[in-house]
Write a protein that holds these residues in place. Sequence first.
Motif, mmCIF file in Angstrom:
data_model
loop_
_atom_site.group_PDB
_atom_site.id
_atom_site.type_symbol
_atom_site.label_atom_id
_atom_site.label_comp_id
_atom_site.label_asym_id
_atom_site.label_seq_id
_atom_site.Cartn_x
_atom_site.Cartn_y
_atom_site.Cartn_z
ATOM 1 N N GLY A 114 -3.507 -2.543 -3.967
ATOM 2 C CA GLY A 114 -3.084 -1.163 -4.206
ATOM 3 C C GLY A 114 -3.274 -0.754 -5.656
ATOM 4 N N CYS A 115 -3.011 -1.673 -6.579
ATOM 5 C CA CYS A 115 -3.203 -1.378 -8.010
ATOM 6 C C CYS A 115 -4.672 -1.164 -8.343
ATOM 7 N N LEU A 116 -5.546 -1.996 -7.778
ATOM 8 C CA LEU A 116 -6.977 -1.796 -8.012
ATOM 9 C C LEU A 116 -7.414 -0.420 -7.521
ATOM 10 N N GLU A 117 -6.991 -0.076 -6.319
ATOM 11 C CA GLU A 117 -7.345 1.231 -5.754
ATOM 12 C C GLU A 117 -6.804 2.360 -6.636
ATOM 13 N N TYR A 118 -5.560 2.245 -7.062
ATOM 14 C CA TYR A 118 -4.956 3.251 -7.930
ATOM 15 C C TYR A 118 -5.729 3.360 -9.250
ATOM 16 N N PHE A 120 -8.886 2.524 -9.926
ATOM 17 C CA PHE A 120 -10.234 3.061 -9.776
ATOM 18 C C PHE A 120 -10.235 4.507 -9.296
ATOM 19 N N GLN A 121 -9.365 4.852 -8.348
ATOM 20 C CA GLN A 121 -9.406 6.185 -7.748
ATOM 21 C C GLN A 121 -8.569 7.221 -8.487
ATOM 22 N N THR A 122 -7.385 6.825 -8.976
ATOM 23 C CA THR A 122 -6.498 7.786 -9.628
ATOM 24 C C THR A 122 -6.711 7.828 -11.140
ATOM 25 N N LEU A 123 -6.850 6.660 -11.754
ATOM 26 C CA LEU A 123 -7.028 6.611 -13.211
ATOM 27 C C LEU A 123 -8.495 6.647 -13.620
ATOM 28 N N ASN A 124 -9.398 6.609 -12.639
ATOM 29 C CA ASN A 124 -10.845 6.670 -12.880
ATOM 30 C C ASN A 124 -11.351 5.562 -13.802
ATOM 31 N N LEU A 125 -10.769 4.387 -13.677
ATOM 32 C CA LEU A 125 -11.229 3.247 -14.471
ATOM 33 C C LEU A 125 -12.544 2.740 -13.897
ATOM 34 N N LYS A 126 -13.366 2.182 -14.746
ATOM 35 C CA LYS A 126 -14.653 1.613 -14.313
ATOM 36 C C LYS A 126 -14.571 0.099 -14.161
ATOM 37 N N GLU A 127 -13.601 -0.512 -14.872
ATOM 38 C CA GLU A 127 -13.447 -1.956 -14.828
ATOM 39 C C GLU A 127 -11.977 -2.307 -15.012
ATOM 40 N N ILE A 128 -11.536 -3.341 -14.309
ATOM 41 C CA ILE A 128 -10.180 -3.869 -14.463
ATOM 42 C C ILE A 128 -10.315 -5.384 -14.578
ATOM 43 N N LYS A 172 -12.860 -10.156 -13.357
ATOM 44 C CA LYS A 172 -13.111 -8.720 -13.491
ATOM 45 C C LYS A 172 -13.415 -8.111 -12.134
ATOM 46 N N ALA A 173 -13.106 -6.824 -12.046
ATOM 47 C CA ALA A 173 -13.501 -6.009 -10.887
ATOM 48 C C ALA A 173 -14.095 -4.717 -11.431
ATOM 49 N N HIS A 174 -15.130 -4.231 -10.773
ATOM 50 C CA HIS A 174 -15.795 -2.988 -11.177
ATOM 51 C C HIS A 174 -15.793 -2.008 -10.014
ATOM 52 N N VAL A 175 -15.955 -0.758 -10.363
ATOM 53 C CA VAL A 175 -16.046 0.293 -9.340
ATOM 54 C C VAL A 175 -17.253 0.019 -8.481
#
Length: 175
Positions: A114-118, A120-128, A172-175
């Motif tokens: 859920g945090c990854l989705e939030y 990438f989708q809500t905060l528009n992050l490209k990488e976590i 790491k995770a990317h969009v």
Amino acid sequence: MTIFETERLVIREWLEGDRPNFYEMSADKDVMKFFPNTLTNNECDRVVQRLKSLHAKNGCCFWSCEIKKSKSFIGLVGLNKIDSELPFAPCVEIGWRLAKNHWGKGYATEAAKGCLEYGFQTLNLKEIVSFAVKSNLNSIKVMKRIGMVNTMSNFMHPKVDVEHLKEHVLFKAHV
């Protein structure tokens, strides 16, 4: 205020009622095994205050996590902006810590997804990113389950003075 929900969990801002459970969780040697020490109640209070400030400043932090049905606090999960001190900064990290009686039920994986989705989708992050002590196999399993990839760039955490806790893996995770 609720940040987001998953099938079984609510990820939300910190409430005063979370403190007793957070105190108990942070004093548990098993929960804090991969941290330099357990935390006192005063240290926990400072952590909660810092997290509330980070949420106000950045729109993210390690939030409180509760079970929907029972409204029981089970730990913390969230996103944290890191500006300096780590070799891969600036970045946003994902992290989690759950009370021991909630381990092994898939809550960490569910909340982290859920945090990854939030992010990438809500905060528009490209990488976590996510990192953990090299021997913290359970957190590494969660990282893999949520689709993060091991960068094979282990690092010595500059804020950790305990020798057997210094080396961390970086995922790491990317969009």
